[in-house]
Design a protein around this motif. Sequence first.
Motif, PDB file in Angstrom:
ATOM      1  N   VAL A 137     -73.957 -43.385 102.630  1.00 38.94           N
ATOM      2  CA  VAL A 137     -74.459 -43.602 101.269  1.00 38.94           C
ATOM      3  C   VAL A 137     -74.119 -42.404 100.386  1.00 38.94           C
ATOM      4  O   VAL A 137     -73.647 -42.558  99.261  1.00 38.94           O
ATOM      5  CB  VAL A 137     -75.985 -43.863 101.285  1.00 38.94           C
ATOM      6  CG1 VAL A 137     -76.566 -43.821  99.885  1.00 38.94           C
ATOM      7  CG2 VAL A 137     -76.275 -45.198 101.947  1.00 38.94           C
ATOM      8  N   LYS A 138     -74.320 -41.194 100.906  1.00 33.88           N
ATOM      9  CA  LYS A 138     -73.988 -39.987 100.134  1.00 33.88           C
ATOM     10  C   LYS A 138     -72.498 -39.935  99.816  1.00 33.88           C
ATOM     11  O   LYS A 138     -72.105 -39.594  98.700  1.00 33.88           O
ATOM     12  CB  LYS A 138     -74.381 -38.728 100.916  1.00 33.88           C
ATOM     13  CG  LYS A 138     -75.857 -38.467 100.954  1.00 33.88           C
ATOM     14  CD  LYS A 138     -76.144 -37.221 101.791  1.00 33.88           C
ATOM     15  CE  LYS A 138     -77.607 -37.114 102.108  1.00 33.88           C
ATOM     16  NZ  LYS A 138     -77.877 -36.017 103.051  1.00 33.88           N
ATOM     17  N   TYR A 139     -71.675 -40.271 100.787  1.00 35.95           N
ATOM     18  CA  TYR A 139     -70.226 -40.249 100.578  1.00 35.95           C
ATOM     19  C   TYR A 139     -69.818 -41.225  99.475  1.00 35.95           C
ATOM     20  O   TYR A 139     -69.060 -40.877  98.572  1.00 35.95           O
ATOM     21  CB  TYR A 139     -69.491 -40.583 101.878  1.00 35.95           C
ATOM     22  CG  TYR A 139     -68.002 -40.709 101.697  1.00 35.95           C
ATOM     23  CD1 TYR A 139     -67.206 -39.580 101.607  1.00 35.95           C
ATOM     24  CD2 TYR A 139     -67.402 -41.958 101.585  1.00 35.95           C
ATOM     25  CE1 TYR A 139     -65.838 -39.694 101.413  1.00 35.95           C
ATOM     26  CE2 TYR A 139     -66.037 -42.071 101.393  1.00 35.95           C
ATOM     27  CZ  TYR A 139     -65.265 -40.938 101.313  1.00 35.95           C
ATOM     28  OH  TYR A 139     -63.922 -41.057 101.115  1.00 35.95           O
ATOM     29  N   TYR A 140     -70.331 -42.449  99.537  1.00 36.61           N
ATOM     30  CA  TYR A 140     -69.957 -43.453  98.538  1.00 36.61           C
ATOM     31  C   TYR A 140     -70.517 -43.105  97.156  1.00 36.61           C
ATOM     32  O   TYR A 140     -69.900 -43.397  96.144  1.00 36.61           O
ATOM     33  CB  TYR A 140     -70.374 -44.848  98.978  1.00 36.61           C
ATOM     34  CG  TYR A 140     -69.534 -45.352 100.116  1.00 36.61           C
ATOM     35  CD1 TYR A 140     -68.168 -45.507  99.988  1.00 36.61           C
ATOM     36  CD2 TYR A 140     -70.091 -45.647 101.349  1.00 36.61           C
ATOM     37  CE1 TYR A 140     -67.379 -45.943 101.032  1.00 36.61           C
ATOM     38  CE2 TYR A 140     -69.313 -46.086 102.409  1.00 36.61           C
ATOM     39  CZ  TYR A 140     -67.960 -46.235 102.236  1.00 36.61           C
ATOM     40  OH  TYR A 140     -67.183 -46.665 103.277  1.00 36.61           O
ATOM     41  N   GLU A 141     -71.690 -42.472  97.101  1.00 32.18           N
ATOM     42  CA  GLU A 141     -72.233 -42.035  95.819  1.00 32.18           C
ATOM     43  C   GLU A 141     -71.336 -40.969  95.196  1.00 32.18           C
ATOM     44  O   GLU A 141     -71.073 -40.995  93.996  1.00 32.18           O
ATOM     45  CB  GLU A 141     -73.654 -41.489  95.992  1.00 32.18           C
ATOM     46  CG  GLU A 141     -74.694 -42.564  96.185  1.00 32.18           C
ATOM     47  CD  GLU A 141     -76.080 -42.000  96.476  1.00 32.18           C
ATOM     48  OE1 GLU A 141     -76.208 -40.778  96.724  1.00 32.18           O
ATOM     49  OE2 GLU A 141     -77.035 -42.790  96.458  1.00 32.18           O
TER      50      GLU A 141
ATOM     51  N   GLN B 159     -68.132 -40.590  95.702  1.00 28.37           N
ATOM     52  CA  GLN B 159     -66.905 -41.248  95.266  1.00 28.37           C
ATOM     53  C   GLN B 159     -67.120 -41.976  93.940  1.00 28.37           C
ATOM     54  O   GLN B 159     -66.270 -41.951  93.057  1.00 28.37           O
ATOM     55  CB  GLN B 159     -66.414 -42.239  96.333  1.00 28.37           C
ATOM     56  CG  GLN B 159     -65.952 -41.583  97.602  1.00 28.37           C
ATOM     57  CD  GLN B 159     -64.819 -40.614  97.376  1.00 28.37           C
ATOM     58  OE1 GLN B 159     -63.927 -40.848  96.583  1.00 28.37           O
ATOM     59  NE2 GLN B 159     -64.855 -39.501  98.075  1.00 28.37           N
ATOM     60  N   GLU B 160     -68.284 -42.606  93.786  1.00 30.88           N
ATOM     61  CA  GLU B 160     -68.580 -43.327  92.555  1.00 30.88           C
ATOM     62  C   GLU B 160     -68.728 -42.358  91.387  1.00 30.88           C
ATOM     63  O   GLU B 160     -68.228 -42.615  90.291  1.00 30.88           O
ATOM     64  CB  GLU B 160     -69.855 -44.154  92.715  1.00 30.88           C
ATOM     65  CG  GLU B 160     -70.149 -45.036  91.528  1.00 30.88           C
ATOM     66  CD  GLU B 160     -71.354 -45.931  91.735  1.00 30.88           C
ATOM     67  OE1 GLU B 160     -71.699 -46.644  90.793  1.00 30.88           O
ATOM     68  OE2 GLU B 160     -71.940 -45.905  92.826  1.00 30.88           O
ATOM     69  N   ILE B 161     -69.364 -41.209  91.616  1.00 25.48           N
ATOM     70  CA  ILE B 161     -69.529 -40.207  90.562  1.00 25.48           C
ATOM     71  C   ILE B 161     -68.162 -39.670  90.134  1.00 25.48           C
ATOM     72  O   ILE B 161     -67.888 -39.529  88.946  1.00 25.48           O
ATOM     73  CB  ILE B 161     -70.457 -39.071  91.034  1.00 25.48           C
ATOM     74  CG1 ILE B 161     -71.895 -39.593  91.126  1.00 25.48           C
ATOM     75  CG2 ILE B 161     -70.378 -37.869  90.103  1.00 25.48           C
ATOM     76  CD1 ILE B 161     -72.860 -38.647  91.809  1.00 25.48           C
ATOM     77  N   LYS B 162     -67.280 -39.384  91.100  1.00 23.85           N
ATOM     78  CA  LYS B 162     -65.932 -38.918  90.772  1.00 23.85           C
ATOM     79  C   LYS B 162     -65.200 -39.958  89.927  1.00 23.85           C
ATOM     80  O   LYS B 162     -64.536 -39.627  88.948  1.00 23.85           O
ATOM     81  CB  LYS B 162     -65.132 -38.646  92.051  1.00 23.85           C
ATOM     82  CG  LYS B 162     -65.488 -37.376  92.747  1.00 23.85           C
ATOM     83  CD  LYS B 162     -64.613 -37.209  93.978  1.00 23.85           C
ATOM     84  CE  LYS B 162     -65.041 -36.046  94.819  1.00 23.85           C
ATOM     85  NZ  LYS B 162     -64.227 -35.930  96.051  1.00 23.85           N
ATOM     86  N   PHE B 163     -65.317 -41.212  90.303  1.00 26.51           N
ATOM     87  CA  PHE B 163     -64.654 -42.289  89.578  1.00 26.51           C
ATOM     88  C   PHE B 163     -65.185 -42.385  88.148  1.00 26.51           C
ATOM     89  O   PHE B 163     -64.409 -42.511  87.196  1.00 26.51           O
ATOM     90  CB  PHE B 163     -64.841 -43.616  90.311  1.00 26.51           C
ATOM     91  CG  PHE B 163     -64.279 -44.797  89.580  1.00 26.51           C
ATOM     92  CD1 PHE B 163     -62.912 -45.011  89.537  1.00 26.51           C
ATOM     93  CD2 PHE B 163     -65.108 -45.691  88.915  1.00 26.51           C
ATOM     94  CE1 PHE B 163     -62.381 -46.094  88.848  1.00 26.51           C
ATOM     95  CE2 PHE B 163     -64.591 -46.770  88.237  1.00 26.51           C
ATOM     96  CZ  PHE B 163     -63.226 -46.978  88.205  1.00 26.51           C
ATOM     97  N   LEU B 164     -66.508 -42.315  87.987  1.00 26.98           N
ATOM     98  CA  LEU B 164     -67.099 -42.425  86.657  1.00 26.98           C
ATOM     99  C   LEU B 164     -66.717 -41.245  85.775  1.00 26.98           C
ATOM    100  O   LEU B 164     -66.457 -41.408  84.585  1.00 26.98           O
ATOM    101  CB  LEU B 164     -68.620 -42.552  86.763  1.00 26.98           C
ATOM    102  CG  LEU B 164     -69.124 -43.854  87.390  1.00 26.98           C
ATOM    103  CD1 LEU B 164     -70.632 -43.804  87.571  1.00 26.98           C
ATOM    104  CD2 LEU B 164     -68.716 -45.055  86.560  1.00 26.98           C
ATOM    105  N   LYS B 165     -66.670 -40.031  86.357  1.00 25.36           N
ATOM    106  CA  LYS B 165     -66.253 -38.858  85.581  1.00 25.36           C
ATOM    107  C   LYS B 165     -64.805 -38.989  85.142  1.00 25.36           C
ATOM    108  O   LYS B 165     -64.460 -38.651  84.015  1.00 25.36           O
ATOM    109  CB  LYS B 165     -66.434 -37.579  86.410  1.00 25.36           C
ATOM    110  CG  LYS B 165     -67.861 -37.114  86.507  1.00 25.36           C
ATOM    111  CD  LYS B 165     -67.946 -35.816  87.295  1.00 25.36           C
ATOM    112  CE  LYS B 165     -69.378 -35.341  87.421  1.00 25.36           C
ATOM    113  NZ  LYS B 165     -69.473 -34.107  88.223  1.00 25.36           N
TER     114      LYS B 165
END
Length: 173
Positions: A105-109, A111-117
């Motif tokens: 879950v931490k890993y995917y979060e 990745q999602e934050i990097k994508f959104l930034k």
Amino acid sequence: MPTKRYEWKPVDKAANLLIQSLVAESHLGYTGVEKASGGAIGYNRVRDLCLGLKAPARLSEFILICNVCHADPVNALRTIIDITEGKPYIMSVDAISDDVYADAVKYYEKQEIKFLKKQAAEPKGLSRETSLDRRQVTDDEIADTISKLGKPDVGLAAYHGDHKLDDEGDDAA
């Protein structure tokens, strides 16, 4: 060491979810799976399989993890097929509360934050080329700039300074 990038298909993603669930439900963790397999599958590979990194699971790895986690490979394969067909899969409470699941879950979060930034940093509706070429420079402007540089009172700052010497090497430029 192979450098090929793999395209994960829906079956691979379903197998990833199931392997993650099996390892979490067994409470062995990555190191425990490595030790229980007698070193046949390493810590890093188990982690990669649980987090969905690098290559999808091979059949031999899948069966080995099923055996180590005391799961029937045939039932596990049926579950993967069900997940791929869109049937819901609910992890057990033990799996959700385990560290393996929390790591995923931490890993995917992240990745999602990097994508959104990355998405927020890109200008909307403009490609990189159009954002850099908003202003077209005319030939007259280029000629005017070049002529200014030829004048003695105007020059590039890099060519002037006390530490710079002129062409003969004795006076400051």
